[in-house]
Structure formats: structure tokens, C-alpha cells
Scaffold this motif. Structure first.
Motif, PDB file in Angstrom:
ATOM      1  N   ILE A  15       0.861  -1.187   0.000  1.00 29.45           N
ATOM      2  CA  ILE A  15       0.000   0.000   0.000  1.00 29.45           C
ATOM      3  C   ILE A  15       0.898   1.238   0.000  1.00 29.45           C
ATOM      4  N   ALA A  16       0.771   2.055  -1.043  1.00 34.08           N
ATOM      5  CA  ALA A  16       1.601   3.254  -1.218  1.00 34.08           C
ATOM      6  C   ALA A  16       0.725   4.392  -1.726  1.00 34.08           C
ATOM      7  N   LEU A  17      -0.235   4.818  -0.933  1.00 33.04           N
ATOM      8  CA  LEU A  17      -1.207   5.818  -1.371  1.00 33.04           C
ATOM      9  C   LEU A  17      -0.513   7.124  -1.747  1.00 33.04           C
ATOM     10  N   ALA A  18      -0.424   7.380  -3.039  1.00 35.91           N
ATOM     11  CA  ALA A  18       0.307   8.542  -3.547  1.00 35.91           C
ATOM     12  C   ALA A  18      -0.313   9.864  -3.120  1.00 35.91           C
ATOM     13  N   TYR A  19      -1.622   9.901  -2.934  1.00 32.00           N
ATOM     14  CA  TYR A  19      -2.266  11.168  -2.590  1.00 32.00           C
ATOM     15  C   TYR A  19      -2.136  11.512  -1.107  1.00 32.00           C
ATOM     16  N   ALA A  20      -1.504  10.631  -0.345  1.00 35.00           N
ATOM     17  CA  ALA A  20      -1.172  10.933   1.048  1.00 35.00           C
ATOM     18  C   ALA A  20       0.243  11.513   1.138  1.00 35.00           C
ATOM     19  N   THR A  21       0.882  11.685  -0.015  1.00 31.27           N
ATOM     20  CA  THR A  21       2.253  12.204  -0.101  1.00 31.27           C
ATOM     21  C   THR A  21       2.280  13.337  -1.135  1.00 31.27           C
ATOM     22  N   TYR A  31      -4.640  13.634   0.724  1.00 30.66           N
ATOM     23  CA  TYR A  31      -5.248  12.862   1.800  1.00 30.66           C
ATOM     24  C   TYR A  31      -4.561  13.217   3.115  1.00 30.66           C
ATOM     25  N   ALA A  32      -5.341  13.306   4.169  1.00 25.71           N
ATOM     26  CA  ALA A  32      -4.814  13.585   5.498  1.00 25.71           C
ATOM     27  C   ALA A  32      -3.989  12.399   5.999  1.00 25.71           C
ATOM     28  N   PRO A  33      -3.083  12.654   6.925  1.00 25.90           N
ATOM     29  CA  PRO A  33      -2.306  11.548   7.506  1.00 25.90           C
ATOM     30  C   PRO A  33      -3.228  10.456   8.035  1.00 25.90           C
ATOM     31  N   GLY A  34      -2.789   9.228   7.893  1.00 22.00           N
ATOM     32  CA  GLY A  34      -3.577   8.093   8.359  1.00 22.00           C
ATOM     33  C   GLY A  34      -4.529   7.533   7.325  1.00 22.00           C
ATOM     34  N   ALA A  35      -4.497   8.062   6.085  1.00 16.94           N
ATOM     35  CA  ALA A  35      -5.384   7.544   5.034  1.00 16.94           C
ATOM     36  C   ALA A  35      -5.111   6.060   4.825  1.00 16.94           C
ATOM     37  N   ARG A  36      -6.183   5.315   4.623  1.00 12.20           N
ATOM     38  CA  ARG A  36      -6.062   3.872   4.419  1.00 12.20           C
ATOM     39  C   ARG A  36      -6.653   3.471   3.083  1.00 12.20           C
ATOM     40  N   ALA A  70     -15.053  12.339  -2.649  1.00  7.38           N
ATOM     41  CA  ALA A  70     -15.494  13.315  -3.653  1.00  7.38           C
ATOM     42  C   ALA A  70     -14.730  14.626  -3.535  1.00  7.38           C
ATOM     43  N   ALA A  71     -14.361  15.031  -2.325  1.00  5.46           N
ATOM     44  CA  ALA A  71     -13.612  16.278  -2.155  1.00  5.46           C
ATOM     45  C   ALA A  71     -12.248  16.194  -2.823  1.00  5.46           C
ATOM     46  N   ALA A  72     -11.622  15.026  -2.803  1.00  5.55           N
ATOM     47  CA  ALA A  72     -10.337  14.845  -3.499  1.00  5.55           C
ATOM     48  C   ALA A  72     -10.550  14.890  -5.007  1.00  5.55           C
ATOM     49  N   GLN A  73     -11.627  14.260  -5.477  1.00  7.63           N
ATOM     50  CA  GLN A  73     -11.916  14.284  -6.909  1.00  7.63           C
ATOM     51  C   GLN A  73     -12.094  15.725  -7.384  1.00  7.63           C
ATOM     52  N   ALA A  74     -12.707  16.553  -6.578  1.00  4.85           N
ATOM     53  CA  ALA A  74     -12.891  17.969  -6.926  1.00  4.85           C
ATOM     54  C   ALA A  74     -11.553  18.687  -7.031  1.00  4.85           C
ATOM     55  N   VAL A  75     -10.610  18.358  -6.144  1.00  6.29           N
ATOM     56  CA  VAL A  75      -9.265  18.952  -6.210  1.00  6.29           C
ATOM     57  C   VAL A  75      -8.614  18.605  -7.544  1.00  6.29           C
ATOM     58  N   PHE A  76      -8.688  17.334  -7.933  1.00  6.51           N
ATOM     59  CA  PHE A  76      -8.039  16.892  -9.178  1.00  6.51           C
ATOM     60  C   PHE A  76      -8.709  17.522 -10.399  1.00  6.51           C
ATOM     61  N   ASP A 178     -14.350   7.704   6.923  1.00  6.63           N
ATOM     62  CA  ASP A 178     -13.285   7.933   7.891  1.00  6.63           C
ATOM     63  C   ASP A 178     -11.978   7.274   7.464  1.00  6.63           C
ATOM     64  N   LEU A 179     -12.040   6.341   6.520  1.00  4.34           N
ATOM     65  CA  LEU A 179     -10.818   5.664   6.067  1.00  4.34           C
ATOM     66  C   LEU A 179      -9.900   6.578   5.278  1.00  4.34           C
ATOM     67  N   VAL A 180     -10.485   7.560   4.591  1.00  5.71           N
ATOM     68  CA  VAL A 180      -9.709   8.502   3.793  1.00  5.71           C
ATOM     69  C   VAL A 180     -10.314   9.882   3.964  1.00  5.71           C
ATOM     70  N   ARG A 181      -9.559  10.772   4.570  1.00  2.00           N
ATOM     71  CA  ARG A 181      -9.993  12.167   4.740  1.00  2.00           C
ATOM     72  C   ARG A 181      -9.124  13.057   3.876  1.00  2.00           C
ATOM     73  N   VAL A 182      -9.679  14.177   3.458  1.00  2.00           N
ATOM     74  CA  VAL A 182      -8.988  15.102   2.570  1.00  2.00           C
ATOM     75  C   VAL A 182      -8.417  16.254   3.392  1.00  2.00           C
ATOM     76  N   VAL A 183      -7.188  16.663   3.045  1.00  2.00           N
ATOM     77  CA  VAL A 183      -6.568  17.831   3.671  1.00  2.00           C
ATOM     78  C   VAL A 183      -7.345  19.054   3.218  1.00  2.00           C
ATOM     79  N   ALA A 184      -7.631  19.967   4.099  1.00  4.51           N
ATOM     80  CA  ALA A 184      -8.354  21.192   3.739  1.00  4.51           C
ATOM     81  C   ALA A 184      -7.544  22.008   2.742  1.00  4.51           C
ATOM     82  N   ASP A 185      -8.228  22.587   1.763  1.00  2.85           N
ATOM     83  CA  ASP A 185      -7.566  23.442   0.764  1.00  2.85           C
ATOM     84  C   ASP A 185      -7.087  24.731   1.394  1.00  2.85           C
TER      85      ASP A 185
END
Length: 185
Positions: A15-21, A31-36, A70-76, A178-185
Motif C-alpha cells: 500500500i503506497a497511497l500517492a495522494y497521502a504524499t 489525503y490527510a495523515p492516516g489515510a487507508r 469526492a472532495a479529493a476528486q474535486a481537487v483533481f 473515515d478511512l480517507v480524509r482530505v486535507v483542507a484546501d
């Protein structure tokens, strides 16, 4: 049955979630820290079949993304409103349905195989079957494609890393998890 289940690392699955980096098209964590890593059960079953196939070949899958809020999709979409690479956030993404996964291949030492471009490289060179990609990278793309197709996924022509369930649009968009939260813009 739950809408989403967490996917842990196993033999053949890293598991190497690129959007958490910062290592993604935005250049920053989305993605906020702790994304799964999470998927709907049917997609999780396919991913685990693919991981077993990769493991049998002495390889592993690196999961760069799975369920996407969906909030991450909006960022992209704001950053790259090109439907060849990013689904319009207003329409929803198959990632937001929990039935799409972005993956690459790792060798026995855990190093990424050459795929001709990096993950999230939104150029024509990231499309399948490119004549301008070196033969080793083309072989690696075909190997990944074979592993993922035999496991029950389908590909899209514009991203060598993206795979989804064949009936992806039949699944409803999922609410934030809760498994994946988005960092606030």
C-alpha cells in the motif's frame, strides 16, 4: 455487507497511497495523515486475486489509490479538467464509487518496475500500447494488464495504472469515509 473494506498490505500487495504524499499530480498531500486503502468488497476480491497472481510471479502490486473521497476528486478536476485523465467531480469518479484502483508493479526487492512514465503522468505516453515507450516498459505494462484483467478488472486506454470493475457505473457514489480524509484546501 459494508460499502467499503480496508485493504491491508499482504504478500504481493504493497500500500503506497500517492495522494497521502506530495508524489502526485498536485505536488502536495491531498489525503490527510492516516489515510487507508479501501474498496468495495467486489473490487477488494479482485485486487487480492491480482496480488496473489503477482506474488506467484515473484512480483508485488503497489496500490497508489483506491477509494477516493469526492472532495479529493474535486481537487483533481480543478487542477486538470481533462476527462481523458480525471473524471468530472460533478459526475463522480469510479474511485469515489469504491470500485477503481491505481496500481503499479514492484520487483522482488520492492523496487518499481519501469512502466515508461511515472504514475499520474497525464500525457499521451501514459496510454496503453505506445510506440514511444521502451520495450521493457511496454512488457511491464502488458504484464500488469494481464494480471489485472485475469483478476476481474478492466482497463482504460489513457492510464496504464488505472483499473476498475467492468460494471463500475452501476455502483453508487459513496459518501465521505473515515478511512480517507482530505486535507483542507
Amino acid at each position: 455487507m459494508p460499502d467499503l473494506i480496508e485493504i491491508p498490505a499482504t504478500d504481493g500487495l504493497h500500500i503506497a497511497l500517492a495522494y497521502a504524499t506530495p508524489g502526485n499530480l498536485t505536488g502536495r498531500p491531498v489525503y490527510a495523515p492516516g489515510a487507508r486503502c479501501a474498496l468495495r468488497p467486489a473490487a477488494a476480491d479482485c485486487l487480492l486475486r491480482a496480488a496473489r497472481a503477482a506474488h506467484r510471479a515473484g512480483l508485488a502490486l503497489a496500490v497508489y489509490d483506491a477509494y477516493r473521497p469526492a472532495a479529493a476528486q474535486a481537487v483533481f478536476w480543478r487542477m486538470l479538467p481533462d476527462p481523458r485523465y480525471v473524471a468530472d467531480a460533478a459526475q463522480g469518479s469510479n474511485h469515489t464509487r469504491g470500485v477503481a484502483v491505481d496500481v503499479g508493479l514492484l520487483d522482488a526487492d520492492g523496487s518499481p518496475l519501469d512502466m515508461g512514465t511515472d504514475f499520474d503522468d497525464m500525457r499521451d505516453q501514459s496510454h496503453h500500447d505506445r510506440d514511444d515507450v521502451p520495450p521493457d516498459a511496454q512488457r511491464n505494462r502488458h504484464l500488469l494488464l494481464g494480471i489485472m484483467l485475469q483478476a476481474g478488472f478492466r482497463s482504460i486506454p489513457t492510464e496504464w495504472w488505472h483499473y476498475e470493475l467492468p460494471d463500475a457505473r452501476e455502483y453508487a457514489l459513496l459518501p465521505e469515509s473515515d478511512l480517507v480524509r482530505v486535507v483542507a484546501d
